[in-house]
Design a protein around this motif. Structure first.
Motif, PDB file in Angstrom:
ATOM      1  N   ASP A 183       0.828  -1.213   0.000  1.00  0.00           N
ATOM      2  CA  ASP A 183       0.000   0.000   0.000  1.00  0.00           C
ATOM      3  C   ASP A 183       0.858   1.257   0.000  1.00  0.00           C
ATOM      4  N   LEU A 184       1.902   1.260   0.807  1.00  0.00           N
ATOM      5  CA  LEU A 184       2.799   2.429   0.864  1.00  0.00           C
ATOM      6  C   LEU A 184       3.528   2.620  -0.462  1.00  0.00           C
ATOM      7  N   ALA A 240       0.974   3.988  -2.945  1.00  0.00           N
ATOM      8  CA  ALA A 240       0.679   5.387  -2.620  1.00  0.00           C
ATOM      9  C   ALA A 240       1.800   6.300  -3.115  1.00  0.00           C
ATOM     10  N   HIS A 296       1.081   9.124  -5.942  1.00  0.00           N
ATOM     11  CA  HIS A 296       1.253  10.505  -5.480  1.00  0.00           C
ATOM     12  C   HIS A 296       1.848  11.382  -6.576  1.00  0.00           C
ATOM     13  N   PHE A 306      -4.681   7.794  -4.999  1.00  0.00           N
ATOM     14  CA  PHE A 306      -3.712   8.075  -3.941  1.00  0.00           C
ATOM     15  C   PHE A 306      -4.373   8.007  -2.563  1.00  0.00           C
ATOM     16  N   LEU A 307      -5.537   8.641  -2.430  1.00  0.00           N
ATOM     17  CA  LEU A 307      -6.245   8.621  -1.151  1.00  0.00           C
ATOM     18  C   LEU A 307      -6.663   7.203  -0.777  1.00  0.00           C
ATOM     19  N   ASN A 330      -5.061   4.471  -1.519  1.00  0.00           N
ATOM     20  CA  ASN A 330      -3.898   3.716  -1.060  1.00  0.00           C
ATOM     21  C   ASN A 330      -3.409   4.185   0.305  1.00  0.00           C
ATOM     22  N   VAL A 331      -3.530   5.476   0.572  1.00  0.00           N
ATOM     23  CA  VAL A 331      -3.192   5.962   1.909  1.00  0.00           C
ATOM     24  C   VAL A 331      -4.143   5.355   2.943  1.00  0.00           C
ATOM     25  N   SER A 332      -5.435   5.331   2.602  1.00  0.00           N
ATOM     26  CA  SER A 332      -6.403   4.738   3.532  1.00  0.00           C
ATOM     27  C   SER A 332      -6.186   3.237   3.653  1.00  0.00           C
ATOM     28  N   ALA A 334      -3.280   1.791   3.565  1.00  0.00           N
ATOM     29  CA  ALA A 334      -2.162   1.665   4.504  1.00  0.00           C
ATOM     30  C   ALA A 334      -2.660   1.811   5.944  1.00  0.00           C
ATOM     31  N   MET A 335      -3.525   2.795   6.156  1.00  0.00           N
ATOM     32  CA  MET A 335      -4.105   2.985   7.490  1.00  0.00           C
ATOM     33  C   MET A 335      -4.931   1.767   7.900  1.00  0.00           C
TER      34      MET A 335
END
Length: 317
Positions: A139-140, A143, A147, A160-161, A163-165, A167-168
């Motif tokens: 995921d990182l 992202a 990006h 991008f959002l 993949n950030v989510s 990762a979270m």
């Protein structure tokens, strides 16, 4: 095609294409598809709904990236007789598809989590932690790739959002796995699922209004309609403007069409004025395509410039 369509033919190249290549997009799609398969297997083996929820989210990312890649290829096509403004709007259509799918997945996960609360299932903590750990790394990496194009594309921003989510969410799944191992707190898996689903829904809802406005031909967010009208009416040689239309051509190109009541009836002066206005509109409001029709009165009954025939039959008469 005439010169006025040149702005649309390069829409796929002018914003962020050098930062994010097609090859990088395809790579991001491939690793997310592999990750989705691994997470689904891990979720079934471990009994973790949170892991399957994260897999569904990753699959939506892979689909979103694939659709965005296809839409970018379509968007590069030059204007033709079918699409006289070009195909840049294809990326906005892709964004609508991606966001709608994202919302469906989010609500599905929410319903599944609620059903699981009524009938909790045992979860294998270590499997959850290992699979989620691998997912976090991928995921990182994805992202980081997306990006590069997120600033200039609503599709890439959504990806991008996502993949950030993701990762979270992977961090949350790891935490849930730890709580299950330490305290046999199986409800943690369901709580994390609800959080993931809520975040997915929030992302879709936050980007959907702008996407719909673009498809409906709304005035771009950055522009103030009254400012544009006031700017035009303050130009020397213009008495007033009406029938003003401002809209987006795709995500990055803007167009304007208006009727102009002139303070002077000189057509030569009007031709010079149009050149000046197009330059000023491009500089101040980023409007790259502007069309003006000169009139003697606000009702435009007597146009100073010839109008196009209303139908092919009129043209042939």
């Amino acid at each position: 095609m005439s010169a006025q369509h040149d702005h649309s033919s390069n829409s796929g190249h002018s914003h962020g294409e050098g930062k994010l290549s097609d090859r990088q997009l395809i790579f991001a799609v491939a690793i997310n598809v592999l990750l989705t398969l691994a997470q689904i297997v891990g979720g079934i083996v471990s009994g973790s709904l949170a892991l399957i929820a994260d897999a569904m989210h990753n699959f939506s990312d892979a689909a979103a990236l694939g659709i965005a890649w296809f839409a970018r290829k379509i968007g590069r096509r030059p204007a033709d007789k079918l699409m006289t403004f070009g195909y840049a709007q294809g990326e906005v259509v892709a964004a609508l598809i991606n966001l709608t799918t994202l919302l469906i997945i989010g609500f599905y996960l929410l319903v599944e989590a609620i059903n699981r609360f009524a009938d909790p299932q045992p979860v294998e903590g270590w499997t959850v932690i290992w699979v989620a750990g691998v997912a976090l790394v991928i995921d990182l990496a994805t992202a980081f790739i997306t990006h590069r194009g997120a600033k200039d594309s609503i599709n890439m921003k959504a990806a991008f959002l996502h993949n950030v989510s993701d990762a979270m969410a992977s961090v949350g799944v790891i935490v849930a796995g730890g709580l299950i191992l330490l305290y046999e707190l199986y409800v943690a898996d369901l709580v994390i699922t609800v959080i993931i689903a809520g975040y997915v829904i929030w992302q879709g809802v936050s980007l959907l209004p702008r996407t719909v406005r673009l498809l409906m031909g709304a005035v771009p967010d950055e522009l103030e309609f009254d400012r544009i009208v006031a700017f035009l009416e303050n130009q020397k040689g213009i008495e007033s403007v009406h029938h003003v239309h401002v809209w987006n051509l795709g995500e990055h190109h803007r167009a304007l069409e208006t009727h102009v009541v002139l303070s002077s009836t000189s057509l030569d002066a009007f031709e010079d004025l149009k050149v000046q206005l197009r330059s000023l509109l491009a500089e101040r409001f980023a409007i790259g395509h502007a069309t003006f029709e000169a009139c003697r009165a606000p009702d435009c009954d007597n146009a100073l410039v010839p109008r196009a025939p209303r139908s092919l039959d009129d043209k042939l008469k």
